[in-house]
Design an enzyme around this catalytic site. Sequence first.
Site, PDB file in Angstrom:
ATOM      1  N   SER A  12     -51.989  48.821  62.780  1.00  0.00           N
ATOM      2  CA  SER A  12     -51.511  48.752  64.162  1.00  0.00           C
ATOM      3  C   SER A  12     -52.269  49.769  64.999  1.00  0.00           C
ATOM      4  O   SER A  12     -52.245  50.973  64.710  1.00  0.00           O
ATOM      5  CB  SER A  12     -50.011  49.060  64.221  1.00  0.00           C
ATOM      6  N   HIS A  37     -53.214  44.539  64.322  1.00  0.00           N
ATOM      7  CA  HIS A  37     -51.887  44.335  64.901  1.00  0.00           C
ATOM      8  C   HIS A  37     -51.838  45.079  66.236  1.00  0.00           C
ATOM      9  O   HIS A  37     -52.095  46.277  66.299  1.00  0.00           O
ATOM     10  CB  HIS A  37     -50.862  44.894  63.910  1.00  0.00           C
ATOM     11  N   ASP A  39     -49.621  46.023  69.466  1.00  0.00           N
ATOM     12  CA  ASP A  39     -48.227  46.139  69.911  1.00  0.00           C
ATOM     13  C   ASP A  39     -48.147  46.175  71.436  1.00  0.00           C
ATOM     14  O   ASP A  39     -48.433  47.196  72.065  1.00  0.00           O
ATOM     15  CB  ASP A  39     -47.607  47.417  69.337  1.00  0.00           C
ATOM     16  N   MET A  41     -45.864  46.257  74.616  1.00  0.00           N
ATOM     17  CA  MET A  41     -44.485  46.638  74.990  1.00  0.00           C
ATOM     18  C   MET A  41     -44.373  46.673  76.508  1.00  0.00           C
ATOM     19  O   MET A  41     -45.271  47.162  77.195  1.00  0.00           O
ATOM     20  CB  MET A  41     -44.141  48.026  74.435  1.00  0.00           C
ATOM     21  N   HIS A  70     -48.139  41.500  68.728  1.00  0.00           N
ATOM     22  CA  HIS A  70     -46.691  41.675  68.529  1.00  0.00           C
ATOM     23  C   HIS A  70     -46.091  41.949  69.896  1.00  0.00           C
ATOM     24  O   HIS A  70     -46.211  43.048  70.427  1.00  0.00           O
ATOM     25  CB  HIS A  70     -46.458  42.824  67.545  1.00  0.00           C
ATOM     26  N   MET A  72     -43.414  42.824  72.214  1.00  0.00           N
ATOM     27  CA  MET A  72     -42.086  43.404  72.445  1.00  0.00           C
ATOM     28  C   MET A  72     -41.862  43.334  73.955  1.00  0.00           C
ATOM     29  O   MET A  72     -41.909  44.329  74.682  1.00  0.00           O
ATOM     30  CB  MET A  72     -42.058  44.833  71.894  1.00  0.00           C
ATOM     31  N   MET A 141     -38.787  43.287  60.965  1.00  0.00           N
ATOM     32  CA  MET A 141     -38.950  44.668  61.430  1.00  0.00           C
ATOM     33  C   MET A 141     -38.221  45.602  60.466  1.00  0.00           C
ATOM     34  O   MET A 141     -37.032  45.413  60.179  1.00  0.00           O
ATOM     35  CB  MET A 141     -38.373  44.841  62.840  1.00  0.00           C
ATOM     36  N   GLY A 146     -40.494  49.823  69.067  1.00  0.00           N
ATOM     37  CA  GLY A 146     -40.732  50.643  70.252  1.00  0.00           C
ATOM     38  C   GLY A 146     -41.607  51.857  69.986  1.00  0.00           C
ATOM     39  O   GLY A 146     -42.277  52.326  70.900  1.00  0.00           O
ATOM     40  N   GLY A 148     -44.133  54.135  66.980  1.00  0.00           N
ATOM     41  CA  GLY A 148     -44.737  54.334  65.686  1.00  0.00           C
ATOM     42  C   GLY A 148     -44.147  55.574  65.025  1.00  0.00           C
ATOM     43  O   GLY A 148     -43.445  56.366  65.669  1.00  0.00           O
ATOM     44  N   GLY A 149     -44.417  55.727  63.751  1.00  0.00           N
ATOM     45  CA  GLY A 149     -44.063  56.955  63.053  1.00  0.00           C
ATOM     46  C   GLY A 149     -42.611  57.110  62.642  1.00  0.00           C
ATOM     47  O   GLY A 149     -42.197  58.199  62.244  1.00  0.00           O
ATOM     48  N   ASP A 180     -43.050  45.456  59.268  1.00  0.00           N
ATOM     49  CA  ASP A 180     -43.616  46.352  60.290  1.00  0.00           C
ATOM     50  C   ASP A 180     -42.663  47.511  60.544  1.00  0.00           C
ATOM     51  O   ASP A 180     -41.523  47.312  60.967  1.00  0.00           O
ATOM     52  CB  ASP A 180     -43.829  45.539  61.576  1.00  0.00           C
ATOM     53  N   GLY A 181     -43.190  48.715  60.285  1.00  0.00           N
ATOM     54  CA  GLY A 181     -42.433  49.915  60.603  1.00  0.00           C
ATOM     55  C   GLY A 181     -42.219  50.801  59.392  1.00  0.00           C
ATOM     56  O   GLY A 181     -41.556  50.413  58.435  1.00  0.00           O
ATOM     57  N   GLY A 182     -42.851  51.962  59.422  1.00  0.00           N
ATOM     58  CA  GLY A 182     -42.635  52.938  58.348  1.00  0.00           C
ATOM     59  C   GLY A 182     -43.314  52.598  57.040  1.00  0.00           C
ATOM     60  O   GLY A 182     -42.964  53.161  56.001  1.00  0.00           O
ATOM     61  N   GLY A 202     -49.295  51.599  60.971  1.00  0.00           N
ATOM     62  CA  GLY A 202     -49.815  52.287  62.142  1.00  0.00           C
ATOM     63  C   GLY A 202     -50.175  53.718  61.830  1.00  0.00           C
ATOM     64  O   GLY A 202     -51.336  54.050  61.549  1.00  0.00           O
ATOM     65  N   SER A 203     -49.158  54.585  61.811  1.00  0.00           N
ATOM     66  CA  SER A 203     -49.422  56.014  61.608  1.00  0.00           C
ATOM     67  C   SER A 203     -49.968  56.318  60.214  1.00  0.00           C
ATOM     68  O   SER A 203     -50.605  57.345  60.009  1.00  0.00           O
ATOM     69  CB  SER A 203     -48.156  56.833  61.888  1.00  0.00           C
TER      70      SER A 203
HETATM   71  C1  DX5 Z   1     -43.194  49.594  66.335  1.00  0.00           C
HETATM   72  C2  DX5 Z   1     -44.420  48.754  66.204  1.00  0.00           C
HETATM   73  C3  DX5 Z   1     -45.211  49.010  64.989  1.00  0.00           C
HETATM   74  C4  DX5 Z   1     -45.769  50.404  64.889  1.00  0.00           C
HETATM   75  C5  DX5 Z   1     -45.677  50.763  63.458  1.00  0.00           C
HETATM   76  O1  DX5 Z   1     -42.424  49.106  67.345  1.00  0.00           O
HETATM   77  O2  DX5 Z   1     -44.071  47.386  66.162  1.00  0.00           O
HETATM   78  O3  DX5 Z   1     -46.246  48.045  64.809  1.00  0.00           O
HETATM   79  O4  DX5 Z   1     -47.090  50.539  65.317  1.00  0.00           O
HETATM   80  O5  DX5 Z   1     -45.986  52.099  63.305  1.00  0.00           O
HETATM   81  P1  DX5 Z   1     -45.758  52.855  61.927  1.00  0.00           P
HETATM   82  O6  DX5 Z   1     -46.551  52.141  60.878  1.00  0.00           O
HETATM   83  O7  DX5 Z   1     -46.235  54.237  62.218  1.00  0.00           O
HETATM   84  O8  DX5 Z   1     -44.270  52.797  61.641  1.00  0.00           O
HETATM   85 ZN    ZN Z   2     -45.676  45.999  65.635  1.00  0.00          ZN
END
Ligand code: DX5
Ligand code: ZN
Length: 226
Positions: A12, A37, A39, A41, A70, A72, A141, A146, A148-149, A180-182, A202-203
């Site tokens: 991401s 990916h 994001d 928003m 993605h 949002m 999800m 909303g 990352g991290g 997606d997420g963490g 992402g992170s």
């Molecule tokens: C969060 C995003 C993710 C985000 C994930 O709303 O949809 O795609 O970038 O970030 P990490 O991998 O750091 O949780």
């Molecule tokens: Zn995402």
Amino acid sequence: MSRHERIKIAPSILSADFARLGEQVAEAEKAGADCLHVDVMDGRFVPPITFGPIIVEAIRPHTSLPLEIHMMVESPERHFEQLRDAGADRIIVHQEASAHLHLAMGQIRDLGMESGVAVNPGTSLSAVEDVISDMDLLLVMTVNPGWGGQPLIPSMVDKIGRARAMLNGANRAAATLEVDGGIKADNARLVVDAGASQLVAGSAVYNDSVSVAHALARIRAAASPP
Ligand code: DX5
Ligand code: ZN
């Protein structure tokens, strides 16, 4: 999917260095990413505002990887055509953000893109069961969207398993089951064993402590079946 299919990894760009986005995208491709990916928003469906089609257009020449968006975003269908023209290959809409989900998914496919649906942690899988044949990808999800991290919500692992059973039971085993997420190297195996076939990171990919290549290699090794 069978356990021996290659797991796909989708970095991401939300955690990338925006001042050198082109390079960061190219680094991910060189490191073996399967798609990117993106994001988007809108400050309404989720509080933050990120970017939209002009950033998709800006990164498109820097990679040949598929770009998945993605969204949002409330009423996401207002932007499909512009995103397609900017170079998007796949659009993921949130079940919670689209009043006419079935219609939206048809519009995405009619524009020549793959259609995906995302479900928030609090949304039951039954909310997307009736559009299962209209999706190329289901995104579970594993954090509230909303930011990352954030850490993966542990109870989502069971939901991934139920999503896998739902797809397989509907003869849609070939559809991508994305999480997606963490997602990090230390939980990649857990979500793959539960049934995920594509991991957003992402992170874990874009950070100050490790190179993109090294980070991707670690996730890839952790996610791959022995
Ligand atoms: C969060 C995003 C993710 C985000 C994930 O709303 O949809 O795609 O970038 O970030 P990490 O991998 O750091 O949780
Ligand atoms: Zn995402």
